[in-house]
Design a protein around this motif. Structure first.
Motif, PDB file in Angstrom:
ATOM      1  N   SER A 228       0.801  -1.226   0.000  1.00 40.50           N
ATOM      2  CA  SER A 228       0.000   0.000   0.000  1.00 40.50           C
ATOM      3  C   SER A 228       0.831   1.271   0.000  1.00 40.50           C
TER       4      SER A 228
ATOM      5  N   THR B 216       2.845   2.554   2.199  1.00 40.83           N
ATOM      6  CA  THR B 216       2.860   3.297   3.454  1.00 40.83           C
ATOM      7  C   THR B 216       4.263   3.222   4.052  1.00 40.83           C
TER       8      THR B 216
ATOM      9  N   GLU C 138     -10.341  11.499   4.159  1.00 46.41           N
ATOM     10  CA  GLU C 138      -9.376  10.971   3.197  1.00 46.41           C
ATOM     11  C   GLU C 138      -8.235  10.235   3.908  1.00 46.41           C
TER      12      GLU C 138
ATOM     13  N   ARG D 291      -7.486   6.125   3.741  1.00 47.64           N
ATOM     14  CA  ARG D 291      -6.193   5.571   3.326  1.00 47.64           C
ATOM     15  C   ARG D 291      -5.671   4.586   4.362  1.00 47.64           C
TER      16      ARG D 291
END
Length: 468
Positions: A273, A275, A320, A324
């Motif tokens: 992802s 991150t 948002e 996420r």
């Protein structure tokens, strides 16, 4: 690695049944091999088993007509929602007709004043919440996948929000069900409580299509919270993270979500992802309530976490940012598989009393040391539920055997702690072997008696949950 019993004879749909169903549904009755194969598999590693035909129904009446036609010939019926189940629930182990409810997408009634809604079984949770957006209400059960409401009721689904809002057991107020002989029943009215007879709603919730086909569901809704805040916090070790969870729950903090990811799962999430979380045992939190209530929850959890070395909170305040964060968490399964390209995976699914959670996870981590597989741990730890994802090479017999052995040890440990072999995935045919150890033979006899009473010819999703 399958519970498919190849000794069980197929009960194929005869040509006259196919002709009758074509007359009923027209082009919405498919015998195409690609469609049949799609409907014989779910998201699990279990061996697929395709049905003989797929009936795309749009109403309860159509489902009842298909079931009656199958019952007259003793042909199996297998319900299908979105195919996101994880224990071989949709495999047509004995052949038969798959009833696909994905075209049953109507939201039949929203009663905002009563905070409930009635939907057809094919409505998905995301579609429902999109529909409810302007009402100030939402449906909180979130298993990760965009599953159908009928499928979620049938597997007694839960997910990340269960620690605050409960599971489908608490969310479902009533069902419309087509029985094995084609009769249609409504399991309850909309009153929030009733003492009128057997609780058939709870009987069908979690029955995985083995007692009837769910066609409509009435659900409890909740008000959209005034304030929502999410956070990620790393910890020095597994025990510290899990003990933070235990203390938070015991302190009565009304937290909405509290998820655990070990260092291996965080590494996979970062890679998949994009991150950049610290690759150590980590908790994901979400807080719901009024502005004041959320602030109080945050202060209490920060205080508890600091006692166990968790001080570096990263906050997600906007919608948002929160989306996420939770998108990364929900993709943990696919993130784990991506760490070994070409491999397959299956997930353990035990749940234990919250006081035994730290012991169970720490002992499980010790079991996993030294395995050649990638085995991240993730869990809805606020209610004692966690998963080990076994990412194995399907061509490596030693890894397959090792995964089965380790999974059996996890289940045995959970049962020894008065837990369960499945907190949310359900039984399907993949976990049938564990039910006797969990419930004992007398309990299985009772389940089989209920099955025989409601489905004497064993046509409803046969080969799942209990053998008859």
């Amino acid at each position: 690695m399958t519970a498919l019993d190849t000794a069980v004879p197929l009960r194929a749909a005869p040509p006259e049944l196919i002709s009758e169903l074509e007359g009923l549904l027209g082009e919405r009755l498919s015998t195409a091999s690609a469609v049949r194969e799609q409907h014989g598999r779910d998201e699990s590693y279990h061996t697929p088993a395709a049905p003989d035909a797929v009936a795309f129904c749009r109403t309860t009446e159509e489902v009842a007509a298909v079931v009656k036609a199958c019952a007259a010939r003793k042909v199996p019926v297998i319900p299908f929602g979105t195919g996101t189940s994880l224990e071989g629930h949709v495999a047509a182990l004995q052949g038969g007709v798959c009833i696909d409810v994905s075209q049953m997408k109507e939201v039949l009634a929203v009663r905002a004043e009563d905070m409930d809604v009635t939907v057809q079984a094919g409505v998905t949770r995301k579609q429902l919440n999109e529909y409810l957006r302007d009402t100030g209400l939402f449906f909180p059960i979130d298993p990760g996948a965009d599953a159908s409401i009928g499928g979620m009721a049938s597997t007694r689904a839960s997910g990340t929000n269960a620690v605050r809002y409960g599971t489908m057991r608490e969310a479902v107020l009533g069902l419309t069900v087509v029985l094995a002989d084609g009769r249609v029943i409504r399991t309850s009215r909309r009153a929030r409580k009733s003492s009128a007879g057997y609780d058939l709603t709870r009987l069908f919730v979690g029955s995985e299509g083995t007692l009837g086909v769910v066609t409509e569901v009435t659900l409890r809704l909740h008000g959209i919270p005034e304030a929502v805040m999410a956070a990620v916090c790393p910890f020095p070790g597994v025990a510290e993270a899990v003990n933070t969870v235990i203390t938070t729950i015991q302190a009565g903090v009304p937290i909405a979500r509290i998820e655990f990811l070990d260092e291996a799962q965080i590494a996979a999430v970062n890679a998949y992802s994009k991150t950049d979380y610290a690759e150590v045992p980590t908790l994901f939190f979400e807080f719901h309530g009024s502005e004041t209530g959320v602030r109080e929850q945050v202060e209490m959890v920060q205080s508890i976490a600091s006692e166990f070395g968790g001080t570096d909170f990263q906050w997600a305040r906007s919608e948002e940012e929160r989306s996420r964060l939770w998108h990364a968490r929900h993709n943990a399964y696919y993130a784990g598989i991506s760490m070994r390209p070409g491999c397959k995976a299956f997930s353990s699914d035990v749940c234990v009393p919250i006081s035994r959670l730290a012991d169970c996870i720490v002992e499980t981590k010790a079991d996993l040391d030294g395995t050649t597989m990638f085995t991240p741990i993730v869990g809805h730890v606020g209610d004692g539920n966690f998963h080990v994802l076994f990412v194995f090479d399907p061509d490596n017999a030693e890894e397959i055997a090792e995964a089965k052995r380790l999974n059996a040890r996890i289940v045995e440990r959970a049962l020894a702690m008065d837990g369960t072999c499945t907190g949310e995935h359900g039984v399907g045919h993949g976990k049938m072997a564990y039910l006797e150890a969990e419930h004992g033979p007398d309990m299985l006899d009772v389940m089989a008696s209920i099955k025989r009473a409601l489905d004497p010819e064993n046509i409803m999703n046969p080969g799942k949950i209990v053998r008859v």
